[in-house]
Structures are given as C-alpha cells and as structure tokens.
Scaffold this active site. Structure first.
Site, PDB file in Angstrom:
ATOM      1  CG  PHE A   1       3.635  21.556  -6.916  1.00 48.61           C
ATOM      2  CD1 PHE A   1       3.706  20.554  -7.956  1.00 48.61           C
ATOM      3  CD2 PHE A   1       2.853  21.436  -5.817  1.00 48.61           C
ATOM      4  CE1 PHE A   1       2.822  19.390  -7.764  1.00 48.61           C
ATOM      5  CE2 PHE A   1       1.885  20.375  -5.853  1.00 48.61           C
ATOM      6  CZ  PHE A   1       1.912  19.283  -6.743  1.00 48.61           C
ATOM      7  CG  ASP A   2       2.917  25.165  -2.694  1.00 42.92           C
ATOM      8  OD1 ASP A   2       2.590  23.869  -2.973  1.00 42.92           O
ATOM      9  OD2 ASP A   2       3.425  25.549  -1.913  1.00 42.92           O
TER      10      ASP A   2
ATOM     11  CG  LEU B   1       3.598 -13.656   1.905  1.00 41.48           C
ATOM     12  CD1 LEU B   1       4.801 -12.683   1.837  1.00 41.48           C
ATOM     13  CD2 LEU B   1       3.359 -14.461   0.950  1.00 41.48           C
TER      14      LEU B   1
ATOM     15  CD  GLU C   1       7.931  -8.182  -4.572  1.00 43.13           C
ATOM     16  OE1 GLU C   1       7.405  -7.874  -3.727  1.00 43.13           O
ATOM     17  OE2 GLU C   1       7.850  -8.718  -5.737  1.00 43.13           O
TER      18      GLU C   1
ATOM     19  CE  LYS D   1       6.322 -10.236   5.660  1.00 37.86           C
ATOM     20  NZ  LYS D   1       5.800  -9.302   6.533  1.00 37.86           N
TER      21      LYS D   1
ATOM     22  CG  ASP E   1       7.363  -3.515   9.947  1.00 36.36           C
ATOM     23  OD1 ASP E   1       6.165  -4.120   9.770  1.00 36.36           O
ATOM     24  OD2 ASP E   1       7.827  -3.306  10.878  1.00 36.36           O
TER      25      ASP E   1
ATOM     26  NE  ARG F   1      -4.072  -9.401   6.745  1.00 37.32           N
ATOM     27  CZ  ARG F   1      -3.951 -10.445   6.242  1.00 37.32           C
ATOM     28  NH1 ARG F   1      -3.471 -10.634   4.894  1.00 37.32           N
ATOM     29  NH2 ARG F   1      -4.189 -11.738   6.671  1.00 37.32           N
TER      30      ARG F   1
ATOM     31  CD  GLU G   1       3.057  -3.571   4.061  1.00 35.82           C
ATOM     32  OE1 GLU G   1       2.180  -4.268   3.159  1.00 35.82           O
ATOM     33  OE2 GLU G   1       2.974  -4.009   5.099  1.00 35.82           O
TER      34      GLU G   1
ATOM     35  CE1 TYR H   1       2.170  -6.681  -1.511  1.00 32.77           C
ATOM     36  CE2 TYR H   1       3.682  -4.803  -0.533  1.00 32.77           C
ATOM     37  CZ  TYR H   1       2.685  -5.734  -0.451  1.00 32.77           C
ATOM     38  OH  TYR H   1       1.601  -5.932   0.821  1.00 32.77           O
TER      39      TYR H   1
ATOM     40  CE  LYS I   1       7.519 -11.659   9.531  1.00 31.03           C
ATOM     41  NZ  LYS I   1       6.925 -11.489  10.636  1.00 31.03           N
TER      42      LYS I   1
ATOM     43  CB  CYS J   1      11.276  18.547  39.400  1.00 35.60           C
ATOM     44  SG  CYS J   1      12.146  19.153  37.552  1.00 35.60           S
TER      45      CYS J   1
ATOM     46  CB  CYS K   1      12.928  23.051  39.603  1.00 33.33           C
ATOM     47  SG  CYS K   1      11.220  22.482  39.479  1.00 33.33           S
TER      48      CYS K   1
ATOM     49  CB  CYS L   1       8.307  19.138  36.896  1.00 34.85           C
ATOM     50  SG  CYS L   1       8.697  20.775  37.662  1.00 34.85           S
TER      51      CYS L   1
ATOM     52  CB  CYS M   1      11.020  23.767  35.958  1.00 36.86           C
ATOM     53  SG  CYS M   1      11.950  22.172  35.564  1.00 36.86           S
TER      54      CYS M   1
HETATM   55  S1  IVH Z   1       3.256 -10.239  -1.276  1.00 39.53           S
HETATM   56  C1  IVH Z   1      -0.334 -13.646  -0.505  1.00 39.53           C
HETATM   57  N1  IVH Z   1       5.235  -8.486  -1.193  1.00 39.53           N
HETATM   58  O1  IVH Z   1       3.794  -8.716   4.145  1.00 39.53           O
HETATM   59  C2  IVH Z   1       0.392 -12.347  -0.006  1.00 39.53           C
HETATM   60  N2  IVH Z   1       3.681  -8.727   0.777  1.00 39.53           N
HETATM   61  O2  IVH Z   1       2.183 -11.836   5.092  1.00 39.53           O
HETATM   62  C3  IVH Z   1       0.975 -11.609  -0.887  1.00 39.53           C
HETATM   63  N3  IVH Z   1       4.467  -7.460   2.747  1.00 39.53           N
HETATM   64  O3  IVH Z   1       0.131  -8.969   4.113  1.00 39.53           O
HETATM   65  C4  IVH Z   1       1.891 -10.686  -0.152  1.00 39.53           C
HETATM   66  N4  IVH Z   1       6.224  -6.310   1.701  1.00 39.53           N
HETATM   67  O4  IVH Z   1       1.228  -6.655   3.883  1.00 39.53           O
HETATM   68  C5  IVH Z   1       4.118  -9.043  -0.532  1.00 39.53           C
HETATM   69  N5  IVH Z   1       7.155  -7.124  -1.089  1.00 39.53           N
HETATM   70  C6  IVH Z   1       5.995  -7.979  -0.385  1.00 39.53           C
HETATM   71  C7  IVH Z   1       5.673  -7.248   0.961  1.00 39.53           C
HETATM   72  C8  IVH Z   1       4.736  -7.896   1.573  1.00 39.53           C
HETATM   73  C9  IVH Z   1       5.361  -6.404   3.017  1.00 39.53           C
HETATM   74  C10 IVH Z   1       3.358  -7.305   4.003  1.00 39.53           C
HETATM   75  C11 IVH Z   1       2.089  -7.646   3.105  1.00 39.53           C
HETATM   76  C12 IVH Z   1       1.365  -9.044   3.743  1.00 39.53           C
HETATM   77  C13 IVH Z   1       2.399  -9.466   4.554  1.00 39.53           C
HETATM   78  C14 IVH Z   1       2.610 -11.168   4.486  1.00 39.53           C
END
Ligand code: IVH
Length: 675
Positions: free
Chosen positions: A37-38, A84, A121, A123, A125, A144, A180, A232, A319, A413, A416, A431, A437
C-alpha cells in the site's frame, strides 16, 4: 514519462488506493500488505509532484495530511443540525411510542396490535459531522457548531480514512450525510500512553480526544490521531428511498461506514429488548456509546410527524445511566513517571462495576484530592463513564468516621525522597531527581530503547531492571558501555541473548538523527516534532545553538517545547550524556542523502505565502521552499524576496507587497522557478 501515461497512472493509483482503503478501514479485509500500500502511495505522491496539473485536492495522497487551517471558517448548515430529546427509562419509551402512534393517527392498542417500525442505532459518543457530496466527491465537512452554523473542517476530515473522498457508487447526485466522528478505545489508550511518556497532560476521554483532534490546525497531526466515523443519516431533496433503513443500506453501498449493529424492529417492545441487550454488550465494543437512538423508519411517517423547535418528533435518544457504586478508599499510592510527574492513585476495596472488578481509581493531582476532600477510610462513589479507569465522583460524607484526617499531599518523592516541586500553571508535582530517582532512570532508558526511538528490542523492560539493579545501567549512555562479560553472569542471560543484546545496541548506532533526537527524551518533543526539528536544523550542534526565537520559528515548536529544549541543553548532566552518546557513535546529524534532498536554489531567498493554491497545499509549498534552501516568513518586509500569491490573497498583504516593490508570483511562476 509522457503526460497521458502519467495522468492514466495517477488515476489508476488513486482508484487502487481508494479501493484498498475501503477494504482495510470499512470491510476490515485488506487484500494487500501495508508495505505494498505504501509503495503505491509513494508512487502517487511522486507522480503528483512531477505532474502537478493532475493533482486533485481529493487525491488519496491527501489522507496523510499536511494542510494547515489557520482559522476554521464558519459555514451555515443547509439543514439545521438539531439534537434529540432524551429518554431514561421504559416508560419514557412507551410514551414516545404513544406520541408517534397518535401523531400518525394510528389507534393505539387496537385489536391487530398495530405498531410502527423503528430503526435502533447505537448512540456514538463523539462529535457530529455533516459531509456534503457532489457528483460522488466529498465537497465539505462541517461540525455541528450551534446547530445553525458550524466550522468547516474539511482539511481535517480528509485524513479520516473511513470517510470516502470519492464514492464507490453514485446512488445520489448531491446530498449531505451526517454521522459521528469518534476515537476508538485502543487508539485513545495508545495516545494517552504516548502523552504520558512525553509528560504531556492526559486526555480525559475519547470524546474529548476526538473533538479536540478535529480542532487541530495541522492536519498531519489530525491524521496521526486515527479518528474514525460512523454515518447515520442522509439528507437530500431528491431521493427515491422510502425508509431510513433503505437509506442506510444505500449509504453503505456508496462506501460509507455504517454501523453493523443498526437494527430494524417492528415495535417498541423490540426497541426495549435492543436497549437491554446493549446495556450489557456496550462494554465489549471497541468504542464508547452513551445510549441508543430510536428513529421511525418510514420517511413519509417522519415527514408527517415533523419537528418541534429543537428536535424531531420521529426520533428519541435513550441515555444509559453511568453505573455508580460506593466502596472504601484503602490507601493512596503516588506513582512516579519517566518525566518525574507524580500521579496519585486510589487503592480501593475491590468492587464490581460495569462488568469488571475495580481496585484502583486515578486521583489525577493534588487539586483534585483537595476538591474532593477525599480521606483514607472514606466511602467514595465511583463511576465508569467514558474513562477506562473509573472516576471518583464524590465522598459519602454520611459514612465518614469522626476521627478521619484530611489528606495532605506528599511533599517528597516516594521513591527517592527528593523534595517535589510544582511549576506555576501545571497540575502535577514533579520529582527533580531525574538522574537518580529509580522509576525516572528506568523509564528514560525504556523510552530510549523503544521501537520508535532507538529500537533496541533485545533490551526489554525486565533486562533493564536487572541491569539497573546490578548497577551496570544508570543512564542512557551506559547502554553503549555494556559488555558481554557484564551480561553473562546475570540470571536468565545465556550466550545467545547476550550476543543479541550487544548486536541490538550496535545496530542502534545507525538509527537516523531524528529518532535519536526523539530518544534522548526532551520533554514535550514527540516523534513528529523531533522529525520536524531534525529536518530543519540538520545537526544536533546546530540545534544546541538556537535561541528561543529561532526555535519558535520551527514548524510545530511553540513556547512550551522551545522552553523545554532550552532547559534540556542548558543542563550540564544532559550535556555530559550527549557527549558520551556522541563518542559512542550515534547519529547526531542527518545523513548525506537526507541533507541533499532538494537543492540550494533558494538559498538567500525569503518567501511569504498567502492565499489558497490549486496544485500544492501551503504546507507542501513551504516544504519545497525549505528543501531548496529558502526561508518562509509570515510577514512582508523589505527583506521578502517573493510573495507567493494564491487565490483570495489578503488585500492588506497585496497592498504592502506593492508598496515595498516586492515581486508577487503565482503558483505556476513558483514551479517554473523551481524547475
Ligand atoms: S441522529 C436530529 N443517530 O447524538 C438529530 N445522532 O442529540 C439526529 N449521535 O448531535 C441525530 N449517534 O451527534 C443520531 N446513531 C445516531 C447517533 C447520533 C450519536 C449524536 C449526534 C447528535 C446527538 C443527538
């Protein structure tokens, strides 16, 4: 090479690299080795340099980064980025399902058990991103921001390998796709390990690490952060998809990374089952999630339900609660790192939390201990959130013994007994005894021999401890005085391993200068910075002579690094170590080939680059100037030889150049000068 042949080859290589990238990062199924690849990538980069007319800003060569973003432009979202509404328990979900059914005019609880199809789905982070594509090419990536407008982070997004620059299949002409950006747990842990080794502040969790990375101005650093991206939702005016699930399926066909854990279900009961399943399984994922997102599958139904001022009525987030337990603080241990930084660690009465038994928690530094007012014998609440090491979030005062004593941070420390110091503005105590040390001495040697430094893999951690205890190894320079006779009497050291060790040490004398510079362990000088510095200064003796201002002029060197370099070289003990390493024959200069890359064409010329360019990024142009002996400057003066002007050059600069009579040249003029 003939132009037509070159163009064809560039196109072929780009397609090949895009394909292999997809196989590796999305399908997890590479069909060629990293080495192959490289090689393809190197060939592409070199052809693009020779034939800049065929270079594209979306070429796979751009994935390695290099582009600088001075200021992230604020851009208005075409479709606002809403958030959401949240739910926390089953009854919230049942309410949501009832609102959806009512909104759609479905008679809840009717005899036929009518129900709505939902897509469940994970969520993720991280930070949300909107990617726009036109005719199959990535045009723009926007964060965003405040939901109405975000930052244009395209240069950084290009370095994320799971974001396609060119689609595999064009199933929609123009559209936006949202998802995300995140950092996986293993990447995050590795990054923090490296930062710890450099004495840099640790990043709190993968989410902060991901969003912080996307704000970095140098995209080469962003590329090194190995970010990832799940998509998503598709946003477009002209789609033939009837459902969200269908949309996701098409997105996958176009080459986007869609989570394999997304599930289409027939009713809210199945949504609840999905949530329960992932409440346990989430700890086995290589990335963090903070909940589940539930979306009505049918687009017509989504349209019918519409939005409130803040969020869609057709979706909701569930959540997960961060699991919390209480346990007793048994003792506080103080660890000493390679740089001398002290980290207090809480030893806890073992307790089950989030699928593992927790025995320790980080207390970070003196300020945190003070703030929590945590005392020996206290019952503390611990939580496993985004962080891998659980966090102490508070003390259960109701269980505190009346005779408990306020924790007093150590002054000396634990290893030491040297008096600790704390620099203003820094969180950690240090230290100062870096040469004696024990954990510092061993840590510095471990760093010196590590793979990215001198790469002496025959000298492992255990052998270092053995040699240190035998007083053979007290610092990095001692490595080059080790003899076979000293090694053989040691336990578990046979003839063969001793020979290997000596051979490994001998081979390290050929390790190039930039890695030696990294290995000697100047605080804050990581691998990339060491490379940049080595390239610029060419020899260690040149580096030692630089003053602060000259150091700051090196790419990537800021105040902290410059101060750290100066205080390293001013230290007599370090000077002695370097002298011994030099006598041992280590590379204290770039090799002749490295020095000769480029020419002397621009010696004595100073350039100021301004504006946006077509063929090369600003960073590449700067590098070309330096490689050929020239200097870059940011401000125009009578000393400026040329202003290299791209599109949108600032009017102030233009005026100044004209008034001083400095020659203004285009990118093409520059390339002509070079050739
Ligand atoms: S749909 C109208 N799907 O969660 C908002 N959001 O407050 C539609 N997030 O800002 C978002 N996984 O950054 C959606 N599978 C997922 C997600 C997802 C993470 C985040 C996204 C959004 C916040 C929702």
């Amino acid at each position: 090479m003939d132009k037509i042949v070159a163009e064809n080859r560039i196109n072929f290589l780009s397609d090949e690299l895009n394909k292999h990238n997809h196989n590796y990062y999305l399908l997890d199924n590479p069909t060629i080795s990293d080495f192959e690849f490289d090689k393809l990538l190197e060939e592409l980069i070199s052809l693009e340099k020779q034939f800049p007319e065929f270079y594209s800003t979306r070429s796979p060569s751009q994935r390695i980064g290099g582009g600088l973003t001075k200021e992230f432009k604020s851009v208005k979202h075409i479709y606002p980025m809403l958030s959401l509404s949240n739910s926390y328990d089953t009854s919230d979900l049942i309410d949501f399902d009832r609102r959806v059914q009512e909104g759609l005019g479905i008679q809840a609880n009717d005899l036929f058990g009518s129900s709505v199809q939902y897509v469940c789905e994970l969520k993720f982070d991280g930070l949300s991103i909107g990617l726009t594509y036109k005719d199959g090419n990535l045009v723009q990536a926007i964060t965003r921001g405040d939901g109405m407008q975000g930052d244009d982070v395209t240069t950084n997004a290009i370095t994320i390998k799971s974001i396609p620059l060119k689609l595999k299949e064009i199933l929609l002409p123009d559209f936006e796709i949202r998802g995300e950006i995140f950092m996986s747990r293993p990447v995050f842990n590795q990054l923090n390990k490296e930062r710890e080794a450099l004495g840099d502040a640790l990043l709190a969790n993968p989410r902060n690490a991901a969003s912080g990375s996307m704000k970095i101005q140098n995209s080469a650093v962003v590329a090194s952060r190995k970010l990832d991206c799940f998509l998503y939702s598709i946003l477009t005016n002209n789609s033939s998809f009837k459902t969200h699930f269908e949309g996701l399926d098409s997105a996958k066909k176009m080459g986007f990374k869609i989570s394999p854990h997304t599930k289409l279900v027939d009713n809210i009961q199945q949504v609840i089952e999905f949530i329960e399943y992932w409440n346990v399984e989430r700890f086995n994922l290589p990335f963090d999630i903070d909940g589940i997102v539930i979306k009505v599958n049918n687009y017509k139904q989504q349209l019918q339900l519409g939005f409130t001022a803040k969020s869609p009525r057709w979706a909701i987030a569930y959540k997960y609660k961060a699991e919390q337990v209480s346990t007793q603080l048994v003792s506080i241990a103080y660890q000493v790192g390679r740089t001398g930084a002290i980290t207090p660690v809480a030893n806890l009465a073992p307790i089950a939390l989030g699928g593992t038994t927790v025995k320790r928690a980080s207390l970070h530094n003196a300020d945190i201990i003070e703030k929590l007012d945590v005392r020996l014998g206290d019952f503390v609440f611990i939580e496993k959130g985004g962080e891998i090491i659980p966090k102490i979030i508070g003390v259960d005062i109701t269980k505190r013994k009346p005779d408990s004593i306020k924790t007093i941070y150590i002054t000396h420390c634990p290893e030491c007994n040297s008096k600790l110091y704390r620099n203003e503005g820094e969180a950690n105590h240090f230290c100062p005894n870096d040469l004696e040390c024990p954990p510092q001495v061993k840590g510095k040697i471990e760093h010196f021999v590590s793979r990215k430094a001198m790469n002496i893999d025959s000298l492992g951690g255990e052998t270092i401890v053995q040699l240190y205890n035998a007083k053979i190894l007290n610092n990095i320079a001692d490595i080059y005085t080790i003899s076979k006779e000293q090694l053989l009497p040691l336990e578990r050291m046979a003839e063969k391993s001793a020979t290997n060790l000596i051979a490994g040490i001998e081979a390290s004398k050929k390790v190039p200068f930039e890695r030696v510079l990294y290995a000697i362990g100047i605080r804050h000088v990581g691998e990339t910075t060491a490379k940049k510095i080595a390239k610029k200064v060419k020899t260690l003796s040149n580096l030692i002579q630089l003053n602060k201002e000259e150091l700051l002029a090196i790419d990537e060197v800021g105040e902290t690094i410059a101060d750290s370099i100066l205080s390293f070289f001013v230290d007599y003990k370090n000077q002695q170590l370097l002298q011994r390493l030099n006598n041992a024959g280590l590379q204290f200069e770039l090799s002749d080939e490295q020095k000769e890359a480029g020419s002397n064409k621009f010696i004595g010329f100073t350039f100021v680059i301004s504006g946006v360019f077509n063929k090369y990024s600003r960073d590449q142009l700067k590098e070309l100037i330096e490689l050929n002996g020239g200097k870059n400057s940011t401000s125009i003066s009578s000393k400026t030889s040329y202003v290299l002007a791209g599109e949108n050059m600032g009017p102030e600069k233009l005026k100044k150049a004209q008034s001083l009579g400095v020659k203004i040249i285009s990118e093409n003029d520059f390339l002509a000068l070079l050739n």
